[in-house]
Design a protein around this motif. Structure first.
Motif, PDB file in Angstrom:
ATOM      1  N   ALA A 183       7.034 -38.618  -8.206  1.00 16.54           N
ATOM      2  CA  ALA A 183       8.458 -38.472  -7.916  1.00 16.54           C
ATOM      3  C   ALA A 183       9.293 -38.315  -9.189  1.00 16.54           C
ATOM      4  O   ALA A 183      10.140 -37.422  -9.272  1.00 16.54           O
ATOM      5  CB  ALA A 183       8.951 -39.662  -7.097  1.00 16.54           C
ATOM      6  N   ASP A 184       9.041 -39.174 -10.185  1.00 16.85           N
ATOM      7  CA  ASP A 184       9.827 -39.105 -11.433  1.00 16.85           C
ATOM      8  C   ASP A 184       9.675 -37.758 -12.109  1.00 16.85           C
ATOM      9  O   ASP A 184      10.629 -37.171 -12.599  1.00 16.85           O
ATOM     10  CB  ASP A 184       9.347 -40.136 -12.458  1.00 16.85           C
ATOM     11  CG  ASP A 184       9.514 -41.535 -11.948  1.00 16.85           C
ATOM     12  OD1 ASP A 184      10.167 -41.690 -10.902  1.00 16.85           O
ATOM     13  OD2 ASP A 184       8.989 -42.458 -12.595  1.00 16.85           O
ATOM     14  N   VAL A 185       8.410 -37.311 -12.158  1.00 13.17           N
ATOM     15  CA  VAL A 185       8.121 -36.062 -12.846  1.00 13.17           C
ATOM     16  C   VAL A 185       8.815 -34.901 -12.147  1.00 13.17           C
ATOM     17  O   VAL A 185       9.442 -34.056 -12.785  1.00 13.17           O
ATOM     18  CB  VAL A 185       6.597 -35.821 -12.901  1.00 13.17           C
ATOM     19  CG1 VAL A 185       6.284 -34.487 -13.536  1.00 13.17           C
ATOM     20  CG2 VAL A 185       5.918 -36.961 -13.649  1.00 13.17           C
ATOM     21  N   LYS A 186       8.757 -34.896 -10.824  1.00 11.79           N
ATOM     22  CA  LYS A 186       9.405 -33.818 -10.076  1.00 11.79           C
ATOM     23  C   LYS A 186      10.921 -33.867 -10.290  1.00 11.79           C
ATOM     24  O   LYS A 186      11.559 -32.825 -10.435  1.00 11.79           O
ATOM     25  CB  LYS A 186       9.073 -33.938  -8.595  1.00 11.79           C
ATOM     26  CG  LYS A 186       7.621 -33.612  -8.281  1.00 11.79           C
ATOM     27  CD  LYS A 186       7.338 -33.934  -6.823  1.00 11.79           C
ATOM     28  CE  LYS A 186       5.879 -33.743  -6.473  1.00 11.79           C
ATOM     29  NZ  LYS A 186       5.571 -34.335  -5.157  1.00 11.79           N
ATOM     30  N   ASP A 187      11.480 -35.087 -10.309  1.00 14.54           N
ATOM     31  CA  ASP A 187      12.924 -35.205 -10.564  1.00 14.54           C
ATOM     32  C   ASP A 187      13.276 -34.592 -11.912  1.00 14.54           C
ATOM     33  O   ASP A 187      14.243 -33.840 -12.025  1.00 14.54           O
ATOM     34  CB  ASP A 187      13.348 -36.684 -10.573  1.00 14.54           C
ATOM     35  CG  ASP A 187      13.439 -37.250  -9.168  1.00 14.54           C
ATOM     36  OD1 ASP A 187      13.388 -36.437  -8.208  1.00 14.54           O
ATOM     37  OD2 ASP A 187      13.539 -38.480  -9.023  1.00 14.54           O
ATOM     38  N   ARG A 188      12.483 -34.927 -12.918  1.00 14.62           N
ATOM     39  CA  ARG A 188      12.764 -34.405 -14.252  1.00 14.62           C
ATOM     40  C   ARG A 188      12.684 -32.886 -14.271  1.00 14.62           C
ATOM     41  O   ARG A 188      13.496 -32.208 -14.886  1.00 14.62           O
ATOM     42  CB  ARG A 188      11.767 -34.974 -15.275  1.00 14.62           C
ATOM     43  CG  ARG A 188      11.980 -36.434 -15.584  1.00 14.62           C
ATOM     44  CD  ARG A 188      13.181 -36.679 -16.483  1.00 14.62           C
ATOM     45  NE  ARG A 188      13.076 -36.062 -17.795  1.00 14.62           N
ATOM     46  CZ  ARG A 188      12.430 -36.604 -18.806  1.00 14.62           C
ATOM     47  NH1 ARG A 188      11.853 -37.766 -18.681  1.00 14.62           N
ATOM     48  NH2 ARG A 188      12.374 -35.984 -19.972  1.00 14.62           N
ATOM     49  N   GLU A 190      15.795 -31.521 -12.572  1.00 11.66           N
ATOM     50  CA  GLU A 190      16.974 -31.647 -13.434  1.00 11.66           C
ATOM     51  C   GLU A 190      16.973 -30.531 -14.471  1.00 11.66           C
ATOM     52  O   GLU A 190      17.985 -29.888 -14.744  1.00 11.66           O
ATOM     53  CB  GLU A 190      16.951 -32.988 -14.199  1.00 11.66           C
ATOM     54  CG  GLU A 190      17.260 -34.189 -13.341  1.00 11.66           C
ATOM     55  CD  GLU A 190      16.850 -35.490 -14.023  1.00 11.66           C
ATOM     56  OE1 GLU A 190      16.619 -35.482 -15.260  1.00 11.66           O
ATOM     57  OE2 GLU A 190      16.748 -36.506 -13.320  1.00 11.66           O
ATOM     58  N   VAL A 246       7.760 -35.265 -20.692  1.00  8.95           N
ATOM     59  CA  VAL A 246       7.624 -35.934 -19.414  1.00  8.95           C
ATOM     60  C   VAL A 246       6.214 -36.484 -19.380  1.00  8.95           C
ATOM     61  O   VAL A 246       5.257 -35.733 -19.553  1.00  8.95           O
ATOM     62  CB  VAL A 246       7.809 -34.942 -18.246  1.00  8.95           C
ATOM     63  CG1 VAL A 246       7.621 -35.648 -16.923  1.00  8.95           C
ATOM     64  CG2 VAL A 246       9.176 -34.296 -18.309  1.00  8.95           C
ATOM     65  N   ASP A 253       8.008 -49.657 -14.850  1.00 10.05           N
ATOM     66  CA  ASP A 253       7.386 -48.367 -14.505  1.00 10.05           C
ATOM     67  C   ASP A 253       6.118 -48.526 -13.672  1.00 10.05           C
ATOM     68  O   ASP A 253       5.520 -47.539 -13.260  1.00 10.05           O
ATOM     69  CB  ASP A 253       6.948 -47.608 -15.776  1.00 10.05           C
ATOM     70  CG  ASP A 253       8.110 -47.337 -16.695  1.00 10.05           C
ATOM     71  OD1 ASP A 253       9.252 -47.351 -16.206  1.00 10.05           O
ATOM     72  OD2 ASP A 253       7.867 -47.111 -17.900  1.00 10.05           O
TER      73      ASP A 253
END
Ligand code: ATP
Ligand code: MG
Length: 531
Positions: A80-85, A88, A250, A506
């Protein structure tokens, strides 16, 4: 004849003005040269290269972020974090493109998105997915082992067997001037004797320079400003500094067992099933079996071996189905029939049964890992022997560990003379893998203290932390990768430096709940807990 043909091809091709002029000059030379001369050969090859470039060709970007997210989600589970980055990053790019601001530039401003993490976590395939999400063509440029500037930028045409560099070849392969170009394994760029490939790459990535990139072979300006460059690396520390400066990092740290099961079930299995020509009706692999493959047949941060395991099972199923068409269900009770006996069982208990062995947590090129630090002592010239291909920082931290125990040993009931008169040997397996860094400090203190007190280290403990001469425990990097590794290896108690406590945020809940994490600031507390 041949040269007239080139003239008409150059005239009808959609070339930028400058390129057309250069090409026509070469056609002129070709017309004057004798057909069989080597020069005519070189010119034709050059003209072919120029004519094959996708000048003028651009694909239309998909700027719909919701659609982009849907593509990213369809290709990869979790992250999820990676996709958000990534989103963005794409959103900002879109905005800037709309307002004609050009690509984000300047040092450290993140002109290039870099995906960093251990093998098999999906860096390369995420790059492909970004291209799909944007509706752009995709090319991968593998930089592993590239050590010559000419690999990036091409050879001058006067050079026998001259070729364009990888950037030009990538655009030609992409067939458009605005592809996603994945610079795979930037950390494996080698500084060479024939110019610095990293410096050439820097120019490729620099928005201030890359709209007039010059390949030595092509010798015409190439506009790279519409290319979306992405990079991948296993080890951030090995990325050449000036390149790293241009990158927005990332990190992907690896997956927990539950995440691996979900990835296997929803992505790897369907793909491998198709590869083996099987259908979901013909073969089923239970989640429990997937968990067992992840836990006991592989020990990795990513999912590559897990995927190989599935491929192996499915090949065997295909053979079975050839003689008996009844559907196959693979579960924990018949898994050994497909994969043999488990390759990994928790070994910490065995290894730390003898005094002098402590379990450290480390980050290697393969992700987080547990390693057993062994200390022993013997008759002989007093001093410290260190083996296991240690770097200077690591050697120093071994000396610090020993000095700390010599000067503070009495507090733990250690007779300093026991250490003084003997030869001490500390070994770090695996002996052939070079290692460095200060983060094994507290593990060395613990192994040495265990050796001299004769008390084995508690087997459920793993630890990481730098230590100072006065016994303070200093923060270290890679906490998430290390704790994922501790969890994989079946450890239940982990010691990390107090100042690393924020890193625990994390951590996936699954791991957080399975591990008892002790955050300590004094190595005396480490010894009190672990011995
Ligand atoms: P390396 O550093 O060795 O190049 P990598 O990070 O580039 O590794 P990939 O080749 O991208 O790894 O991934 C290995 C395989 O695992 C691919 O088939 C990829 O699609 C799959 N994979 C990895 N993570 C996920 C995920 N979260 N969801 C679905 N598939 C995944
Ligand atoms: Mg890869």
């Amino acid at each position: 004849d041949g040269s007239a043909d080139y003239r008409s091809r150059v005239e009808s091709a959609e070339l930028p003005e400058k390129v057309r002029e250069a090409a026509l000059r070469e056609v002129g030379k070709l017309e004057r040269a004798s057909d069989a001369s080597p020069e005519a050969g070189w010119i034709r090859t050059w003209l072919d290269t120029v004519l094959e470039m996708p000048w003028g060709t651009r694909t239309q970007d998909n700027t719909d972020l919701a659609a982009a997210r849907a593509v990213l989600d369809a290709d990869h589970a979790g992250l999820a974090d990676v996709k958000d980055r990534i989103l963005e990053y794409l959103a900002v790019r879109n905005r800037r493109a709309e307002r004609n601001l050009g690509v984000v530039g300047g040092r450290g401003s993140g002109a290039v998105l870099a995906l960093a993490g251990p093998p098999g976590v999906g860096k390369t395939s995420l790059g492909e997915s970004v291209a799909r999400a944007l509706g752009r063509n995709f090319v991968r440029v593998s930089l592993g082992g590239v050590r010559d500037e000419a690999e990036i930028r091409g050879h001058r045409r006067t050079y026998v067997g001259a070729l364009p560099g990888r950037i030009v070849r990538a655009l030609r392969e992409a067939g458009s001037m605005n592809p996603v170009v994945l610079l795979d394994e930037v950390d494996k760029l080698a500084a060479g004797y024939a110019g610095d490939p990293a410096a050439a790459l820097l120019e490729v990535l620099d928005p201030a320079q890359n709209h007039t990139f010059r390949d030595h072979y092509l010798e015409v300006d190439l506009d790279l400003s519409d290319v979306l460059f992405l990079a991948t690396a296993n080890v951030v520390e090995s990325i050449p500094g000036p390149l790293l400066d241009r990158m927005e990092l990332v990190t992907l740290d690896g997956y927990t067992e539950d995440e691996k099961v979900a990835i296997a079930r929803d992505h790897l299995l369907p793909r491998q099933r198709e590869r083996a020509g099987l259908t979901a009706d013909e073969v089923e692999i239970a989640d429990e079996a997937l968990a067992l493959i992840a836990g006991e047949y592989t020990r990795e941060a990513g999912v590559r071996q897990l995927e190989r395991g599935l491929a192996k099972i499915l090949r065997k199923v295909a053979v079975t189905l050839a003689t008996d068409p009844s559907p196959v269900r693979v579960d924990t009770d018949n898994l050994t029939g497909y994969l043999g006996r488990p390759k990994f069982t928790p070994e910490s208990a065995e290894r730390t049964a003898v005094p002098g062995v402590a379990t450290g947590l480390a980050v290697t090129g393969a992700g987080g890992d547990v390693l057993f630090i062994e200390a022993t002592s013997m008759e002989g010239e007093p001093g410290l022997t260190l083996t296991g291909q240690l770097g200077d920082v690591m050697k120093e931290s071994a000396h610090i560990a020993l000095s700390y125990l010599r000067s503070n040993g009495r507090r733990f009931g250690i007779d300093p003379n026991v250490l003084a008169g003997r030869r001490i040997h500390v070994h770090f397996p695996a002996g052939a893998v070079p290692k460095d860094g200060p983060s094994a400090g507290i593990t060395m203190v613990t192994a040495l203290a265990s050796l001299v007190t004769g008390r084995p280290v508690r087997p459920e403990f793993g630890m990481t932390g730098e230590v100072t001469l006065s016994g303070r425990v200093l923060p270290i990097g890679g906490v998430k990768q290390k704790l994922l590794a501790a969890h994989r290896a079946g450890l239940t108690e982990v010691i990390i430096p107090a100042r690393n406590e924020p890193d625990l945020d994390d951590l996936p809940t699954e791991v957080r709940e399975a591990l008892t994490v002790h955050t300590l600031a004094d190595v005396a507390d480490v010894l009190a807990l672990a011995l």
